[in-house]
Design a protein around this motif. Structure first.
Motif: not given
Length: 323
Positions: A59-67
């Motif tokens: 799995d990968i961890q992503v911190r940011h959203g579409l902002e």
């Protein structure tokens, strides 16, 4: 600082995600031993941040959203799920970013997301050849190309898959930072420094095992070392020990383009490098690259690259000073 937002999603291939982050991230980390202060800042985001699954067993961890889209200069969609559209939220975020001047790049199946956004309606985009027919049926307002490596409309850029995605990202680096930066990066990545977007995705003739025994490769190498000379097709074919007609046929089979068009692209690329790295006059560069006259150089340079030699030199003069 040029901010690049790379969109991930649940089920994304790590390889596809790594292409833009490797190309822009390596430049963005600085040119020397990872020193900070490079021209790109790369951020990975997702419509739904958090833990995303991949087909690679991790799995990968992503911190940011579409902002992240709100301030990104370039948005890269490195892949997508074939046959699916995009959410209203992603559609709106892409349109807001595009309206304020961000360029949007869809690599490989990322062209599905670009087509679904409507940003390419009435225009053309490129995608992997295996998905082109389905994409064209799903979005008839878009002209889908399966015969090119990548296409650049200025604000919307799309490419075929895998290696072509690398070519497309290197093209963007070349556009932003010049030939020298792109060539240095390609050397570090051990990949070809430049493949024209017009080159065919699939060439049905295998590359020979022994390059020394390949007459077309020998002729291409000879031409690159004689760009300043007048190269006629008959003499060029003789280097490959072929007739003009046979040479033209084998050259197109090998490269996906005609010898004359390939030669023009090589000359334009050499002229671009000389404009960026020397103080030679346009007349001198025209002579050294085989265009003959400044008028001819300006005509072909603008047709191929969309700008004038003078404008291109002015754009990269500051980069040369700080480099």
């Amino acid at each position: 600082m040029h901010t690049v937002a790379v969109l991930a999603f649940d089920g994304i291939s790590p390889f596809h995600l790594s292409v833009p982050t490797l190309v822009f991230g390596r430049i963005g980390a600085g040119r020397n031993n990872g020193d900070p202060g490079g021209p790109y800042e790369v951020e990975v985001c997702a419509e739904h941040p958090g833990t995303l699954r991949t087909p690679a067993g991790f799995d990968i961890q992503v911190r940011h959203g579409l902002e992240i889209f709100e301030t990104a200069d370039t948005i890269v969609i490195p892949s997508w799920i074939s046959g699916t559209g995009i959410s209203p939220e992603l559609h709106a975020a892409l349109h807001r970013a595009h309206a304020r001047g961000a360029r949007v790049a869809g690599l490989c199946l990322g062209a599905w997301a670009v087509a679904a956004s409507g940003l390419a309606d009435g225009r053309e985009l490129t995608t992997h050849w295996s998905s082109a027919d389905a994409l064209a049926r799903a979005y008839p307002a878009v002209r889908v190309r399966a015969d090119t490596l990548w296409s650049d409309l200025g604000d919307v850029i799309t490419s075929a898959g895998v290696a072509a995605a690398l070519d497309c990202c290197l093209h963007l680096v070349r556009h932003d930072l010049g030939s020298r930066a792109a060539t240095d990066l390609a050397r570090a990545l051990v990949t070809a420094p430049h493949r024209s977007g017009s080159q065919a995705q699939y060439i049905p003739v295998a590359v020979p095992d022994a390059a020394d025994d390949d007459p077309i490769e020998r002729a291409m190498l000879w031409a690159r070392t004689h760009l300043g000379d007048a190269i006629d097709l008959d003499g060029w074919a003789a280097v490959a020990l072929m007739s003009r007609r046979t040479f033209t046929r084998h050259f197109r089979e090998r490269t996906g383009t005609s010898p004359q068009q390939w030669l023009l692209l090589q000359r334009a690329d050499r002229a671009r490098l000389l404009l960026e790295t020397t103080a030679d006059t346009v007349d001198r560069i025209a002579t050294d690259t085989g265009f003959g006259t400044a008028v001819s150089l300006r005509h072909h340079f603008h047709r191929i690259l969309g700008t004038s030699p003078a404008a291109h030199r002015a754009l990269f003069r500051r980069e040369d000073r700080v480099g």
